[in-house]
Write a protein that holds these residues in place. Structure first.
Motif, PDB file in Angstrom:
ATOM      1  N   HIS A   3      -6.405  -4.362  -3.504  1.00  0.00           N
ATOM      2  CA  HIS A   3      -5.534  -4.550  -2.346  1.00  0.00           C
ATOM      3  C   HIS A   3      -6.353  -4.929  -1.111  1.00  0.00           C
ATOM      4  CE1 HIS A   3      -2.590  -3.811   0.784  1.00  0.00           C
ATOM      5  NE2 HIS A   3      -3.278  -2.779   1.229  1.00  0.00           N
ATOM      6  N   CYS A   4      -7.442  -4.211  -0.878  1.00  0.00           N
ATOM      7  CA  CYS A   4      -8.280  -4.483   0.295  1.00  0.00           C
ATOM      8  C   CYS A   4      -8.916  -5.862   0.237  1.00  0.00           C
ATOM      9  CB  CYS A   4      -9.361  -3.408   0.420  1.00  0.00           C
ATOM     10  SG  CYS A   4      -8.734  -1.769   0.863  1.00  0.00           S
ATOM     11  N   LEU A   7      -6.626   0.111  -5.089  1.00  0.00           N
ATOM     12  CA  LEU A   7      -6.843   0.094  -3.650  1.00  0.00           C
ATOM     13  C   LEU A   7      -7.901  -0.934  -3.265  1.00  0.00           C
ATOM     14  CD1 LEU A   7      -6.322   1.208  -0.816  1.00  0.00           C
ATOM     15  CD2 LEU A   7      -7.991   3.025  -1.303  1.00  0.00           C
ATOM     16  N   TYR A  51      -5.707   3.781   5.887  1.00  0.00           N
ATOM     17  CA  TYR A  51      -6.856   4.363   5.185  1.00  0.00           C
ATOM     18  C   TYR A  51      -8.129   4.114   5.976  1.00  0.00           C
ATOM     19  CZ  TYR A  51      -3.704   4.162   1.167  1.00  0.00           C
ATOM     20  OH  TYR A  51      -2.638   4.305   0.331  1.00  0.00           O
ATOM     21  N   ALA A  72      -6.181   5.665  -8.916  1.00  0.00           N
ATOM     22  CA  ALA A  72      -6.205   5.061  -7.578  1.00  0.00           C
ATOM     23  C   ALA A  72      -7.264   5.696  -6.710  1.00  0.00           C
ATOM     24  CB  ALA A  72      -4.829   5.184  -6.923  1.00  0.00           C
ATOM     25  N   PRO A 132       0.809  -1.190   0.000  1.00  0.00           N
ATOM     26  CA  PRO A 132       0.000   0.000   0.000  1.00  0.00           C
ATOM     27  C   PRO A 132       0.848   1.249   0.000  1.00  0.00           C
ATOM     28  CG  PRO A 132       0.136  -0.885   2.195  1.00  0.00           C
ATOM     29  CD  PRO A 132       0.845  -1.849   1.295  1.00  0.00           C
TER      30      PRO A 132
END
Length: 346
Positions: free
Chosen positions: A71-72, A68, A109, A45, A7
């Motif tokens: 990624h999550c 993102l 985040y 992003a 990240p």
């Protein structure tokens, strides 16, 4: 049954953040237009948006193909990915606030459903606030309904978690424990609810740490985190083999004990009954307690290495759910200083 991601660089929370006692307070909707949705593309992003609170950098994500988001999702689904990134996912406002009440510098985040205000408790959060569409929230959370899922946090894995099977963590036990008196060992516990509850109980009764033998589920699995109610981010947790555990026990001179059903046919040696007298006799000793899965019970290594202890029961039931039995063991065998502290309180 047994007895008993990479990240972007993280931005910290302000240390001045305050947290209310009522963690279930609902989020409030802001008066925003629906034109905010669909602003980003798959290649973007997160697009910066206007910021008015606490120096927060506000962004938007509407596409489920956003990096993102990917990624999550990987953080939610893959224990190996979580460990390689040393990041984890917290789904829901209540667990986020529970964690932030004692971990102020851990969030990368904060994802909020588009149209939702930043909670009062996080007004001083200075990191990235990412507003996401309903589709993104569903994708990241893995839930079909997001009625109660208006916030998700991407945060650091605690520094006191060690995976001894990873090369970089192989010699990382030094400094993690300081003359431990009580360590809970979980042997093949695969149910995340049970594992999280046991970690929570160990933390509540001031045990020094938890050791996870092979075949245990990941302690940062979403369900395990929810069940632990933040305890897995406070208590040292080690994942390793029986060889690693034996080295740890030898180093600190710990007595090995395991919870075992009295009537189980796989016990070939004497089984002691849990009692106040037994607990009192162990007050000045360092103890390692092993609990096994309800389905498979204790491993052969555990049965060979440990003294066996059962919870005496009347009636027709031969055993208890492992998290229930574990709570009884953890209370009865809690450290002497914890007992002294409790009995000396007026």
């Amino acid at each position: 049954m047994l007895l008993a991601r990479a990240p972007p660089s993280p931005l910290p929370l302000s240390a001045a953040a305050k947290f209310p006692a009522n963690l279930e307070r609902p989020l409030r909707l802001r008066g925003v237009s629906s034109s905010r949705a669909g602003v980003t593309t798959a290649a973007a992003a997160a697009k910066p948006a206007a910021s008015s609170l606490g120096g927060q950098k506000r962004k938007q994500v509407a596409s489920v193909t956003n990096p993102l988001v990917k990624h999550c999702v990987k953080l939610r689904l893959s224990a190996a990915y979580r460990r390689s990134c040393r990041r984890l996912l917290l789904v829901g406002l209540a667990p986020i606030l529970e964690v932030c009440s004692f971990e102020l510098d851990t969030i990368d985040y904060l994802l909020l459903l588009d149209g939702v205000e930043v909670p009062e408790a996080l007004r001083e959060f200075s990191g990235d606030v990412v507003y996401v569409s309903a589709a993104v929230m569903k994708k990241v959370s893995g839930m079909q309904s997001i009625d109660s899922t208006e916030a998700i946090a991407v945060m650091h894995m605690p520094n006191h978690f060690r995976d001894l099977r990873r090369h970089e963590d192989g010699d990382a036990l030094d400094g993690l424990f300081s003359d431990p008196k009580r360590i809970l060992v979980l042997d093949g516990i695969q149910d995340p609810g049970n594992l999280g509850t046991l970690i929570r109980s160990a933390c509540a009764f001031k045990w020094d740490g938890v050791f996870l033998l092979p075949a245990c589920c990941d302690p940062f699995n979403e369900k395990a985190i929810r069940a632990a109610r933040g305890a897995s981010l406070q208590l040292p947790i080690v994942s390793g083999t029986w060889h690693d555990l034996h080295a740890l026990m030898t180093k600190y001179g710990m007595k090995m004990m395991a919870g075992h059903p009295e009537s189980s046919s796989d016990a070939s040696k004497e089984i002691y009954s849990l009692s106040k007298e037994l607990a009192d006799s162990l007050l000045n000793e360092s103890v390692c307690l092993v609990l096994g899965s309800e389905g498979n019970g204790l491993s052969a290594e555990t049965l060979q290495a440990c003294e066996l202890v059962n919870i005496p029961m009347d009636g027709t039931f031969e055993s208890l759910n492992v998290s229930v039995a574990g709570g009884i063991f953890l209370f009865m065998l809690q450290p002497k200083d914890q007992i002294d502290r409790r009995t000396s309180t007026p």
